[in-house]
Design a protein around this motif. Sequence first.
Motif, PDB file in Angstrom:
ATOM      1  N   GLY A 272     -26.849  39.135 -15.706  1.00 21.95           N
ATOM      2  CA  GLY A 272     -26.008  38.011 -16.096  1.00 21.95           C
ATOM      3  C   GLY A 272     -25.235  37.424 -14.945  1.00 21.95           C
ATOM      4  N   TYR A 273     -24.532  38.258 -14.198  1.00 22.19           N
ATOM      5  CA  TYR A 273     -23.760  37.754 -13.068  1.00 22.19           C
ATOM      6  C   TYR A 273     -24.676  37.232 -11.961  1.00 22.19           C
ATOM      7  CZ  TYR A 273     -19.700  40.001 -15.220  1.00 22.19           C
ATOM      8  OH  TYR A 273     -18.701  40.362 -16.087  1.00 22.19           O
ATOM      9  N   GLY A 274     -25.789  37.940 -11.736  1.00 20.38           N
ATOM     10  CA  GLY A 274     -26.709  37.505 -10.692  1.00 20.38           C
ATOM     11  C   GLY A 274     -27.325  36.150 -10.987  1.00 20.38           C
ATOM     12  N   LEU A 275     -27.824  35.961 -12.217  1.00 23.25           N
ATOM     13  CA  LEU A 275     -28.417  34.678 -12.592  1.00 23.25           C
ATOM     14  C   LEU A 275     -27.381  33.555 -12.585  1.00 23.25           C
ATOM     15  CD1 LEU A 275     -30.934  35.457 -15.486  1.00 23.25           C
ATOM     16  CD2 LEU A 275     -31.445  34.724 -13.154  1.00 23.25           C
ATOM     17  N   GLY A 276     -26.166  33.867 -13.045  1.00 21.90           N
ATOM     18  CA  GLY A 276     -25.129  32.846 -13.069  1.00 21.90           C
ATOM     19  C   GLY A 276     -24.760  32.370 -11.681  1.00 21.90           C
ATOM     20  N   LEU A 277     -24.589  33.296 -10.749  1.00 18.79           N
ATOM     21  CA  LEU A 277     -24.244  32.916  -9.383  1.00 18.79           C
ATOM     22  C   LEU A 277     -25.403  32.187  -8.699  1.00 18.79           C
ATOM     23  CD1 LEU A 277     -22.379  36.163  -8.263  1.00 18.79           C
ATOM     24  CD2 LEU A 277     -21.350  33.949  -8.807  1.00 18.79           C
ATOM     25  N   TYR A 278     -26.617  32.653  -8.951  1.00 21.52           N
ATOM     26  CA  TYR A 278     -27.777  31.997  -8.348  1.00 21.52           C
ATOM     27  C   TYR A 278     -27.940  30.572  -8.878  1.00 21.52           C
ATOM     28  CZ  TYR A 278     -32.601  31.125  -6.957  1.00 21.52           C
ATOM     29  OH  TYR A 278     -33.731  30.573  -6.432  1.00 21.52           O
ATOM     30  N   SER A 279     -27.739  30.382 -10.173  1.00 19.44           N
ATOM     31  CA  SER A 279     -27.860  29.046 -10.748  1.00 19.44           C
ATOM     32  C   SER A 279     -26.790  28.110 -10.203  1.00 19.44           C
ATOM     33  CB  SER A 279     -27.761  29.116 -12.275  1.00 19.44           C
ATOM     34  OG  SER A 279     -28.838  29.846 -12.813  1.00 19.44           O
ATOM     35  N   ALA A 280     -25.583  28.637 -10.004  1.00 20.47           N
ATOM     36  CA  ALA A 280     -24.510  27.797  -9.466  1.00 20.47           C
ATOM     37  C   ALA A 280     -24.788  27.373  -8.028  1.00 20.47           C
ATOM     38  CB  ALA A 280     -23.182  28.534  -9.551  1.00 20.47           C
ATOM     39  N   MET A 281     -25.371  28.278  -7.257  1.00 21.90           N
ATOM     40  CA  MET A 281     -25.671  27.954  -5.864  1.00 21.90           C
ATOM     41  C   MET A 281     -26.888  27.043  -5.745  1.00 21.90           C
ATOM     42  SD  MET A 281     -23.288  29.410  -4.135  1.00 21.90           S
ATOM     43  CE  MET A 281     -23.957  29.329  -2.468  1.00 21.90           C
TER      44      MET A 281
END
Length: 345
Positions: free
Chosen positions: A120-129
């Motif tokens: 969850g945190y990994g996908l969220g940060l990757y999507s934001a970047m």
Amino acid sequence: MGMRWYVARRLMWVAFAAWFALTVTFGMLAVSPNAGEFQAAQQAAASGEDPDEAIEQYREEQNLNEPLHERYISYMTGYLTGNWGYSDRIEKNVLQAFMDRYPFSLQYALPSVVLTMLIGYGLGLYSAMNQYSRSDYVATFVAYFGLSIPNFWFAIMGVLVMGVWFQDTAVLGFHLNTLKVPTFYQQSVPILTDFYGIPYPPLDNLQQLFLPVLVISTAGFAGNMRYTRAQALEITNQEFVKVARAKGASGWRVLTRHILRVASVPLMTIFVSQLLVIFFAGSLIIEVVFQIPGLGLLTFKAFTNQDTPIVLGATLITVFLAIGGNLLQDLAYVALDPRIDYGDR
């Protein structure tokens, strides 16, 4: 001194909330029909005995003829002294029943928490970047899919696909039966524990934990992904991030040293809520569908059978974990953001 006083007040609030929850639960169970009386009367009628005498005997054994305030004092005294009562339904002490069942719940809850955080945190940060990129759209679709499907429906579909469709289906000559995983929990596979008493499943047990972990993690990481993406996008557009990039900081350094450090404070809130959902609401659904003999299934059967000692014990554990989790959340705020001060609270 401010922090110590704040923690002391929160601990007093934990005690008050536990007392209030137990009082309300005891009152509701006291005025509701007792399933034990009906069962005793039914057994007496089947054996040719007097049902009224069986009910009276049951009430004497359970001390139900005592005044309500005496029963209430007896219950509260027992909880304070560690005597949480005895369940006639399962013929076991309440604390012992919980100790016997918690390894079955932790063996799928712990990996679900880890996957929920990492994915969850990994996908969220990757999507934001990588906003508005193809990968961002794919991750957003996966998140909406996980949030849209109910856990109980996903669990039932998993049982249907693995237990029925994979049984006799072949694709291009390849029988899907070889990919099938167990749909219902088998207690014959032992649970191992380490030196600290933390349960971990052996390799033979990992297959039957695949579906429960998948169902819980899907909804969990979807919510974390959406919330993390929103928080990271809000921070990405702030001036200090633009300055860091202008100075030549790499994307990884900007993500870990600037965006993640600031976003970790609001992310702690959803992390605690996700833990509570997994351990309470999620455990009830998952353990009922997959027949995992953990705390959730024990609590569900206690409610349906009106097993008062188990219900009260589960209520106490729920209240302590919920309020204790909120306390740890507030303490984590201080560790993550030194600007927060509890001295004036």
